[in-house]
Design an enzyme around this catalytic site. Sequence first.
Site, PDB file in Angstrom:
ATOM      1  N   ASP A 224       0.529  -1.194   0.044  1.00 40.75           N
ATOM      2  CA  ASP A 224      -0.252   0.194   0.391  1.00 40.75           C
ATOM      3  C   ASP A 224       0.997   1.475   0.002  1.00 40.75           C
ATOM      4  O   ASP A 224       1.762   1.216  -0.150  1.00 40.75           O
ATOM      5  CB  ASP A 224      -1.089   0.131   1.075  1.00 40.75           C
ATOM      6  CG  ASP A 224      -2.071   0.874   1.223  1.00 40.75           C
ATOM      7  OD1 ASP A 224      -2.175   1.593   0.324  1.00 40.75           O
ATOM      8  OD2 ASP A 224      -3.362   0.546   1.174  1.00 40.75           O
TER       9      ASP A 224
HETATM   10  C1  BGC Z   1      -4.877   3.705   0.086  1.00 38.44           C
HETATM   11  C2  BGC Z   1      -5.135   2.546  -1.153  1.00 38.44           C
HETATM   12  C3  BGC Z   1      -4.288   2.597  -2.214  1.00 38.44           C
HETATM   13  C4  BGC Z   1      -3.733   3.757  -2.299  1.00 38.44           C
HETATM   14  C5  BGC Z   1      -3.060   4.687  -3.501  1.00 38.44           C
HETATM   15  C6  BGC Z   1      -4.120   4.206   0.428  1.00 38.44           C
HETATM   16  O1  BGC Z   1      -3.722   5.142   0.969  1.00 38.44           O
HETATM   17  O2  BGC Z   1      -5.282   2.682   1.468  1.00 38.44           O
HETATM   18  O3  BGC Z   1      -6.298   1.868  -1.054  1.00 38.44           O
HETATM   19  O4  BGC Z   1      -4.659   2.267  -3.565  1.00 38.44           O
HETATM   20  O5  BGC Z   1      -3.868   4.543  -1.307  1.00 38.44           O
HETATM   21  O6  BGC Z   1      -3.776   5.617  -3.811  1.00 38.44           O
END
Ligand code: BGC
Length: 749
Positions: free
Chosen positions: A278
Amino acid sequence: MRPVPMSVFAPLLACIFIFATFAPPVLHAQSAVPADAPYKSSSASVEQRVTDLLSRMTTEEKATMLSGSGWMESAPIERLGIPAIKMADGPMGVRSWAGSSAVTNAGKAAQVLATSFPSGVAMAATWDTALVEREGQAIAQEVKALGRDMILGPTVNINRVPLWGRNFEGYGEDPYLAARLGVAYIKGVQGEGVIPSVKHFDANNEEFERHRIDAHIDERTLHEIYLPAFKAAVEEANVWTVMSAYNKLNGVHCAESVPLLTDILKKEFGFKGFVISDWGSTYSTAPTVNAGMDLEMPGGPPMQEWFSTGQPAAAGNGAGWLTAEKVLAAFNAGEITEATLNDNVSRILRVMFEAGLFDHPHVAGGEVDTPAQKAVALQGATEGIVLLKNAGALLPLNAAKIHSIAVIGPNAAVARTGGGGSSLVKPKYAVAPLDGIKERAGDSIHVRFELGVGMQGENAALNTPEARAKMLQAATEAASQADVAVVVVGRYPKLETENYDVKTMDLPDGQDELIEAVEKANPHTIVVLNTGDPVTMTKWLDATPALLDMWYGGQEGGHALAAVLFGDANPSGKLPVSLPKRFEDSPAYGHYPGENLQVDYAEGIYVGYRYFDTKNVEPAFPFGFGLSYTTFKYSGLKVSRYKANGSGPINIELALTNTGSRPGAEVVQLYIHEDHPAIDRPIRELKRFQRVELKPGESKTVRFTLDRAAFSYWSPEKKDWTADPGTFEIQMGSSSRDIHLRAPLGFKD
Ligand code: BGC
């Protein structure tokens, strides 16, 4: 963690240069790549291409591939023609993005406008796997049209707590339902040659301190509740990527958890694709790579710029650990083996070949928000609406008989399409409930709008005692003068969002009072919930004749609501979550958000209806529940052709009849119950379901097949799924608490 200045790497880079110069030659490395290299040929198998390309890569090039080159791009290797994987956030459509990715895509910081599909929980309320597959396909087509390769979704984390800020994104509280929908979405996306990322692995079930919180979950609960959707994504949809979660699980950050990434995902499930972090969820180099984390995101200058503010580190993010420099240093120190590095890179390459990125790159410039894509969004929004109450058959509204409607509430005139955070899509247009109702009402019905109460935190000027009294007065006056009142309440992206949990299950300030006042002014009041989380309804529910849950319905939410209100569409949505009466009644109450950054999932497997039904706690509305404008009859349950020892398929059939006067759809739910389980088990568990459409008077035979696995539980002793011999009951219902037919079933060993 503060970013390390680039100057620190200078001596290291010098060493790398010396190492690279004097290291023994690697086969093919640095040599010119012949035009007929096997990896360039689309007729070679994926594995041949991966092996060939890997053999041509230097260690430096391999190390480079382990972190992104931008906010939304993996690292390209130009010498070999390896493209960057260009990503886009999802899962409810292509999220608008800025910065490096927009530059890559459009040559300028573009605002991407794409179809806003209903939120995950709304799509889950459809229980329509075919539709979710078409949604995945539609989103993938938009990804390609925008010149991107990957969509960061679906979200299959279980809705454990009513206050989770991302409940709107998830597919509800049941692992089987989440698995079915996740698999459907992934198949739709991958079928288009676009890379999905099933997320967030694992146990990202609260936003409170999401980078630091440590979820303590026993093995059985993990396997029965929090892993099945990921397992199905791997085993049934052959998903290409999995995104690791921010949180810790049983003491270790997910991005460096050997049990999670290596033992469970790669060995137990047989995952062949790559694990992506993530955004900003890594905290070490060798332990992360060795645990099986293949690609760290974000990377490159955008990551450094982001991290240099200090704010992400203060929030608990970690980033910049799998840069080429750090990976090479760990490799040269013998902390990462060549086999491991090869495995990581092979996984990334494998997915790129599978998706066809080498053979037919996606080029921006295609059409987005096509009529077909809009139609999927509308169908999802419509099928996802759940009719929770309809006393005196107030609904559907008879357009020929009513002359006036008062449309009231802070969510009535604004299209609240989704919750906040990385999933929020900017659509080209969005239909608010008021727009949809006005359009449908036409000239013969007078529609009057009143705000009633300002949305908490939106406009301070509306929050004075005088302003509030005036708005409430206008709303009750409008309600009392109209034939019916429609009150649309709920939250919005600032109150319900990624990164924060919702503070209370109660509706935002003043909304309960608004509903009560309108209901007093007009007995024909329809309350519409426009939110992703369960809300407390005790103050007004008894007095409410009609209640609909439209969740966050995406750009077509207003049209869908109007269609259901006027009976153009017959509601068929079913709750993918139990709606508790009060937060205190919910199973995780007392085990949330945790103490000292530890959250004990002490309710174990008793999540959602598994808790409410087994422990006899009455929810406001049960899992699987949803009314229709027609009625259905369940009859003739037959459980046939099973062997006494439970081997071989078990065939189940029943007749479902539409006994009302409108076409409609019912979701037939199959639960299993075990009579005297050897181990503590929920009173029932969902094992199959089918959405069946029927014309008035029509009857269909609904068939299911069960195997012995459907009767099993995860045995902590055997460390495996096991089905004990015993007596079971097949329960067919229209919710977890409305079981219409039962049939016994026994196994002997
Ligand atoms: C989120 C993800 C997301 C990623 C990219 C993170 O803060 O938890 O779900 O895909 O950011 O934006």
